[in-house]
Design a protein around this motif. Structure first.
Motif, PDB file in Angstrom:
ATOM      1  N   GLY A  84       0.827  -1.197   0.000  1.00  0.00           N
ATOM      2  CA  GLY A  84       0.000   0.000   0.000  1.00  0.00           C
ATOM      3  C   GLY A  84       0.863   1.250   0.000  1.00  0.00           C
ATOM      4  O   GLY A  84       0.499   2.265   0.593  1.00  0.00           O
ATOM      5  N   GLY A  85       1.985   1.180  -0.674  1.00  0.00           N
ATOM      6  CA  GLY A  85       2.973   2.266  -0.717  1.00  0.00           C
ATOM      7  C   GLY A  85       4.357   1.654  -0.705  1.00  0.00           C
ATOM      8  O   GLY A  85       5.015   1.560  -1.739  1.00  0.00           O
ATOM      9  N   PRO A  86       4.785   1.170   0.463  1.00  0.00           N
ATOM     10  CA  PRO A  86       6.087   0.491   0.497  1.00  0.00           C
ATOM     11  C   PRO A  86       6.057  -0.757  -0.388  1.00  0.00           C
ATOM     12  O   PRO A  86       5.092  -1.529  -0.333  1.00  0.00           O
ATOM     13  CB  PRO A  86       6.253   0.109   1.970  1.00  0.00           C
ATOM     14  N   SER A  87       7.103  -0.916  -1.182  1.00  0.00           N
ATOM     15  CA  SER A  87       7.249  -2.107  -2.004  1.00  0.00           C
ATOM     16  C   SER A  87       8.439  -2.886  -1.453  1.00  0.00           C
ATOM     17  O   SER A  87       9.511  -2.323  -1.263  1.00  0.00           O
ATOM     18  CB  SER A  87       7.486  -1.700  -3.462  1.00  0.00           C
ATOM     19  N   VAL A  88       8.227  -4.157  -1.165  1.00  0.00           N
ATOM     20  CA  VAL A  88       9.262  -4.922  -0.464  1.00  0.00           C
ATOM     21  C   VAL A  88       9.495  -6.270  -1.137  1.00  0.00           C
ATOM     22  O   VAL A  88       8.581  -6.864  -1.694  1.00  0.00           O
ATOM     23  CB  VAL A  88       8.863  -5.165   1.016  1.00  0.00           C
ATOM     24  N   SER A  89      10.741  -6.715  -1.079  1.00  0.00           N
ATOM     25  CA  SER A  89      11.065  -8.080  -1.453  1.00  0.00           C
ATOM     26  C   SER A  89      10.964  -8.937  -0.207  1.00  0.00           C
ATOM     27  O   SER A  89      11.516  -8.576   0.839  1.00  0.00           O
ATOM     28  CB  SER A  89      12.485  -8.171  -2.009  1.00  0.00           C
ATOM     29  N   THR A  90      10.253 -10.061  -0.329  1.00  0.00           N
ATOM     30  CA  THR A  90      10.039 -10.899   0.844  1.00  0.00           C
ATOM     31  C   THR A  90       9.737 -12.322   0.407  1.00  0.00           C
ATOM     32  O   THR A  90       9.879 -12.661  -0.770  1.00  0.00           O
ATOM     33  CB  THR A  90       8.902 -10.319   1.715  1.00  0.00           C
ATOM     34  N   TRP A  91       9.363 -13.147   1.355  1.00  0.00           N
ATOM     35  CA  TRP A  91       8.924 -14.512   1.077  1.00  0.00           C
ATOM     36  C   TRP A  91       7.452 -14.617   1.460  1.00  0.00           C
ATOM     37  O   TRP A  91       7.043 -14.121   2.510  1.00  0.00           O
ATOM     38  CB  TRP A  91       9.711 -15.537   1.905  1.00  0.00           C
ATOM     39  N   ALA A  92       6.670 -15.275   0.602  1.00  0.00           N
ATOM     40  CA  ALA A  92       5.231 -15.358   0.838  1.00  0.00           C
ATOM     41  C   ALA A  92       4.701 -16.712   0.392  1.00  0.00           C
ATOM     42  O   ALA A  92       5.380 -17.465  -0.302  1.00  0.00           O
ATOM     43  CB  ALA A  92       4.507 -14.234   0.083  1.00  0.00           C
ATOM     44  N   TYR A  93       3.474 -17.006   0.816  1.00  0.00           N
ATOM     45  CA  TYR A  93       2.714 -18.128   0.258  1.00  0.00           C
ATOM     46  C   TYR A  93       1.919 -17.581  -0.912  1.00  0.00           C
ATOM     47  O   TYR A  93       1.045 -16.728  -0.723  1.00  0.00           O
ATOM     48  CB  TYR A  93       1.763 -18.704   1.295  1.00  0.00           C
ATOM     49  N   GLY A  94       2.221 -18.055  -2.130  1.00  0.00           N
ATOM     50  CA  GLY A  94       1.560 -17.459  -3.283  1.00  0.00           C
ATOM     51  C   GLY A  94       2.130 -16.077  -3.521  1.00  0.00           C
ATOM     52  O   GLY A  94       3.345 -15.891  -3.517  1.00  0.00           O
ATOM     53  N   ASP A  95       1.267 -15.076  -3.699  1.00  0.00           N
ATOM     54  CA  ASP A  95       1.775 -13.744  -4.031  1.00  0.00           C
ATOM     55  C   ASP A  95       1.105 -12.654  -3.212  1.00  0.00           C
ATOM     56  O   ASP A  95       0.865 -11.561  -3.700  1.00  0.00           O
ATOM     57  CB  ASP A  95       1.590 -13.466  -5.530  1.00  0.00           C
ATOM     58  N   PRO A 126      -5.176   1.895   3.123  1.00  0.00           N
ATOM     59  CA  PRO A 126      -5.692   0.703   3.808  1.00  0.00           C
ATOM     60  C   PRO A 126      -6.693  -0.085   2.972  1.00  0.00           C
ATOM     61  O   PRO A 126      -7.278   0.433   2.015  1.00  0.00           O
ATOM     62  CB  PRO A 126      -6.387   1.306   5.035  1.00  0.00           C
ATOM     63  N   GLU A 127      -6.911  -1.303   3.387  1.00  0.00           N
ATOM     64  CA  GLU A 127      -8.029  -2.074   2.852  1.00  0.00           C
ATOM     65  C   GLU A 127      -9.325  -1.394   3.293  1.00  0.00           C
ATOM     66  O   GLU A 127      -9.425  -0.898   4.418  1.00  0.00           O
ATOM     67  CB  GLU A 127      -7.990  -3.493   3.412  1.00  0.00           C
ATOM     68  N   VAL A 128     -10.318  -1.351   2.407  1.00  0.00           N
ATOM     69  CA  VAL A 128     -11.614  -0.763   2.737  1.00  0.00           C
ATOM     70  C   VAL A 128     -12.655  -1.879   2.756  1.00  0.00           C
ATOM     71  O   VAL A 128     -12.846  -2.582   1.763  1.00  0.00           O
ATOM     72  CB  VAL A 128     -12.016   0.337   1.731  1.00  0.00           C
ATOM     73  N   LEU A 129     -13.300  -2.052   3.902  1.00  0.00           N
ATOM     74  CA  LEU A 129     -14.325  -3.082   4.086  1.00  0.00           C
ATOM     75  C   LEU A 129     -15.676  -2.392   4.025  1.00  0.00           C
ATOM     76  O   LEU A 129     -15.921  -1.431   4.762  1.00  0.00           O
ATOM     77  CB  LEU A 129     -14.128  -3.754   5.443  1.00  0.00           C
ATOM     78  N   THR A 130     -16.548  -2.852   3.133  1.00  0.00           N
ATOM     79  CA  THR A 130     -17.803  -2.141   2.941  1.00  0.00           C
ATOM     80  C   THR A 130     -18.993  -2.982   3.398  1.00  0.00           C
ATOM     81  O   THR A 130     -18.995  -4.206   3.276  1.00  0.00           O
ATOM     82  CB  THR A 130     -18.005  -1.749   1.465  1.00  0.00           C
ATOM     83  N   ALA A 131     -19.982  -2.280   3.939  1.00  0.00           N
ATOM     84  CA  ALA A 131     -21.221  -2.903   4.395  1.00  0.00           C
ATOM     85  C   ALA A 131     -22.294  -1.825   4.413  1.00  0.00           C
ATOM     86  O   ALA A 131     -22.025  -0.672   4.041  1.00  0.00           O
ATOM     87  CB  ALA A 131     -21.039  -3.508   5.784  1.00  0.00           C
ATOM     88  N   LYS A 132     -23.495  -2.206   4.827  1.00  0.00           N
ATOM     89  CA  LYS A 132     -24.587  -1.240   4.938  1.00  0.00           C
ATOM     90  C   LYS A 132     -24.822  -0.930   6.416  1.00  0.00           C
ATOM     91  O   LYS A 132     -24.602  -1.786   7.271  1.00  0.00           O
ATOM     92  CB  LYS A 132     -25.868  -1.821   4.336  1.00  0.00           C
ATOM     93  N   PRO A 133     -25.274   0.297   6.708  1.00  0.00           N
ATOM     94  CA  PRO A 133     -25.582   0.629   8.102  1.00  0.00           C
ATOM     95  C   PRO A 133     -26.580  -0.374   8.672  1.00  0.00           C
ATOM     96  O   PRO A 133     -27.524  -0.785   7.982  1.00  0.00           O
ATOM     97  CB  PRO A 133     -26.204   2.025   8.016  1.00  0.00           C
ATOM     98  N   ALA A 139      -1.502   0.026  12.837  1.00  0.00           N
ATOM     99  CA  ALA A 139      -2.083  -0.615  11.660  1.00  0.00           C
ATOM    100  C   ALA A 139      -3.535  -0.194  11.565  1.00  0.00           C
ATOM    101  O   ALA A 139      -4.163   0.127  12.577  1.00  0.00           O
ATOM    102  CB  ALA A 139      -1.980  -2.134  11.790  1.00  0.00           C
ATOM    103  N   MET A 140      -4.079  -0.177  10.337  1.00  0.00           N
ATOM    104  CA  MET A 140      -5.462   0.307  10.174  1.00  0.00           C
ATOM    105  C   MET A 140      -6.115  -0.283   8.935  1.00  0.00           C
ATOM    106  O   MET A 140      -5.467  -0.444   7.895  1.00  0.00           O
ATOM    107  CB  MET A 140      -5.460   1.836  10.079  1.00  0.00           C
ATOM    108  N   SER A 141      -7.390  -0.581   9.057  1.00  0.00           N
ATOM    109  CA  SER A 141      -8.271  -0.805   7.905  1.00  0.00           C
ATOM    110  C   SER A 141      -9.414   0.188   8.036  1.00  0.00           C
ATOM    111  O   SER A 141      -9.628   0.757   9.095  1.00  0.00           O
ATOM    112  CB  SER A 141      -8.853  -2.220   7.902  1.00  0.00           C
ATOM    113  N   LEU A 142     -10.165   0.370   6.952  1.00  0.00           N
ATOM    114  CA  LEU A 142     -11.327   1.248   7.006  1.00  0.00           C
ATOM    115  C   LEU A 142     -12.598   0.442   6.825  1.00  0.00           C
ATOM    116  O   LEU A 142     -12.660  -0.456   5.982  1.00  0.00           O
ATOM    117  CB  LEU A 142     -11.265   2.297   5.899  1.00  0.00           C
ATOM    118  N   VAL A 143     -13.607   0.795   7.624  1.00  0.00           N
ATOM    119  CA  VAL A 143     -14.939   0.220   7.470  1.00  0.00           C
ATOM    120  C   VAL A 143     -15.835   1.323   6.931  1.00  0.00           C
ATOM    121  O   VAL A 143     -15.958   2.389   7.543  1.00  0.00           O
ATOM    122  CB  VAL A 143     -15.468  -0.310   8.819  1.00  0.00           C
TER     123      VAL A 143
END
Ligand SMILES: [Cu+2]
Length: 510
Positions: free
Chosen positions: A64-75, A271-278, A354-358
């Motif tokens: 989400g801005g920083p680009s890093v070389s790392t090890w992951a499962y999949g991508d 951040p990731e944005v999680l959407t729902a209805k009131p 750390a943060m996500s948005l609802v």
């Protein structure tokens, strides 16, 4: 992969198939992950098999801005969700494309020990370029995760959620959001291995430990009640609900000042944005996959109702905020109001968050450094939750009591149990069928999340956990039923402490 709308599944007609549909439905999103295949088949004797291939490999990730070389499962970070139903057989083939040995541990699952993923205890490590298949049954529903059990690989992107659905679960919510917390350093100029080397050679990983550097494990032991079976003697922390600035875990909660903290692999700036209805109800499944960071978690403008921890149900408990130690999981439900809200995870004793948005309505997104007022209210200490009746261990006096003292200090950087590091440890020996009481005593000035493989234990109040935060100088007796023969690790889930020796074994005598 991090969101799943139960309502959309029901609308699609899949809800009629019960929770089994969830695993089948999640498969396409998993197989769409490069390098990861999946499938669901029925097995003999009516047992369903969830089969997947997991590829561990070097990748470049955008956080989400920083680009890093790392090890992951999949991508991606977190890696692909694995989802099955209670009683399913999981057959997961790991394709190790890392330039290093690895294993996978299925954290919290009371599985057959051959699949536990501990090098030299349950298997030889998977060599670079090799594959290995884990084959086990998931006996209990809940929120789990998986990660390597080699070195400090967990502190890269090698972690992902593992959800076991309960066929009996009413599922009275509109959305389910899996929120995986992490502390991030890899690819920012230092690797986790660099940090371990720095810590073990100098005792400093970037945190200012002030006056505690010379503290030794033996100091402060006098006067501690190591043998009391009374409820008072079994819980060292007297009061749980304290403000975030007054944590029972102290300010010196970790060893590494991380440049980034992540929810679902994103920094707060994007951040990731999680959407729902009131008015909709959401089930949160919160997983702390960090290596060295305790988080305080809150959803701005809302109270959460905690319903499960480490997979097992609790008596529902409302709170504004809660602590999560490394390796712990909490499920909570929340009814959303109208607007845009930060879901924050604040690292204890460290800078940043750390943060996500609802998002349920219009409005500007809050600042990446927003501090919701919920953080200033009492913070739930998970160990004080009460178990649901269905989750209680049958009452029974212990057949055997074993001492498990957490020992060590920052400088020199040495951690262990009962004064010995892993490798020089005396295994705790038990026999199948015994009720075992572990008298855990933290003789150090740091909090440690204690994790036991292959079992769920009961705290003095009956709460079932597989990972519990033990505060500085706290003692706590934990009970377990010896019902899963094998050779199981007990360790601190601060991965640097575990690697520096705070690991031992619980061994069933034949
Ligand atoms: Cu520790």
């Amino acid at each position: 992969m991090n969101t799943l709308s139960r309502r959309s599944l029901v609308v699609g007609g899949l809800g009629l198939l019960g929770s089994g549909a969830l695993a089948a439905c999640s498969a396409p999103s998993i197989s769409s992950t490069a390098g990861t295949g999946s499938g669901v088949a029925s097995a003999g004797a009516g047992q369903r098999v969830v089969a997947k291939t997991l590829t561990a490999r070097p990748v470049r990730l955008d956080l989400g801005g920083p680009s890093v070389s790392t090890w992951a499962y999949g991508d991606s970070a977190p890696g692909p969700l694995i989802r099955a139903t209670t009683g399913d057989r999981l057959r997961i083939t790991v394709d190790n494309q890392l330039p290093a040995q690895t294993t996978v541990h299925w954290h919290g699952i009371a599985l057959d020990q051959a699949a536990d993923g501990v090098p030299r205890v349950t298997q030889d490590p998977i060599a670079a370029g090799a594959t290995y298949t884990y084959d086990y049954t998931a006996p209990d529903p809940g929120t789990y995760f998986y990660h390597p059990h080699v070195g400090v690989q967990l502190d890269r992107a090698l972690y992902a959620p593992l959800i076991i659905d309960d066929p009996q679960e009413p599922g009275d919510y509109d959305h389910e959001w899996i929120l995986v917390l992490d502390d991030w350093v890899d690819g920012t100029g230092r690797t986790p291995d660099d940090i371990l080397t720095t810590l073990t050679s100098s005792g400093e990983g970037g945190m200012d430990h002030g006056t505690m550097g010379g503290m030794t494990g033996a100091e402060g032991m006098e006067g501690m009640d190591m043998s009391s079976g009374s409820s008072e003697g079994r819980t060292g922390v007297a009061h749980g609900n304290m403000g975030a600035g007054d944590s029972p875990y102290g300010d010196d909660a970790g060893d590494v000042a991380y440049p980034h903290y992540l929810v679902n692999g994103r920094v707060p700036a994007d951040p990731e944005v999680l959407t729902a209805k009131p008015g909709q109800r959401v089930r949160l499944r919160i997983i702390n996959a960090a290596a060295d960071t305790i988080f305080t978690v809150a959803l701005g403008g809302h109270r959460m109702t905690v319903t499960h921890t480490d997979g097992f149900p609790v008596q529902p408990q409302d709170t504004h905020a809660l602590y999560l130690g490394m390796g712990e999981r909490y499920d909570a439900t929340v009814t959303l109001t109208d607007g845009v809200f930060p879901f924050v995870a604040v690292p204890l004793g460290k800078e940043g968050q750390a943060m996500s948005l609802v998002r349920t309505g219009s409005g500007a997104a809050p600042s990446p450094s927003v501090r919701p007022a919920e953080l200033d209210k009492p913070v739930l200490v998970g160990a004080e939750l009460k178990p649901a009746d269905s989750a209680r261990l049958e009452a029974r006096e212990p057949d055997v009591r074993l001492e498990l003292a957490m020992t060590g200090q920052m400088n020199p950087y040495e951690w262990g149990f009962n004064g010995a590091p892993y490798g020089q440890h005396d295994p705790l020996e038990i026999q199948e069928g015994q009720r075992v009481r572990l008298d855990v005593a933290n003789h150090t000035m740091m909090a440690h999340p204690l994790h036991l493989h292959g079992h769920t234990f009961a705290l003095p109040n009956g709460l079932r956990k597989d990972t519990v935060l033990i505060a500085p100088m706290q003692s706590m007796a934990i009970d377990l039923q010896a019902d899963n023969p094998g050779n199981w690790l007990i360790h601190c889930h601060n991965i640097y402490h575990a690697e520096a020796g705070m690991t031992t074994e619980l061994k069933y005598r034949p």
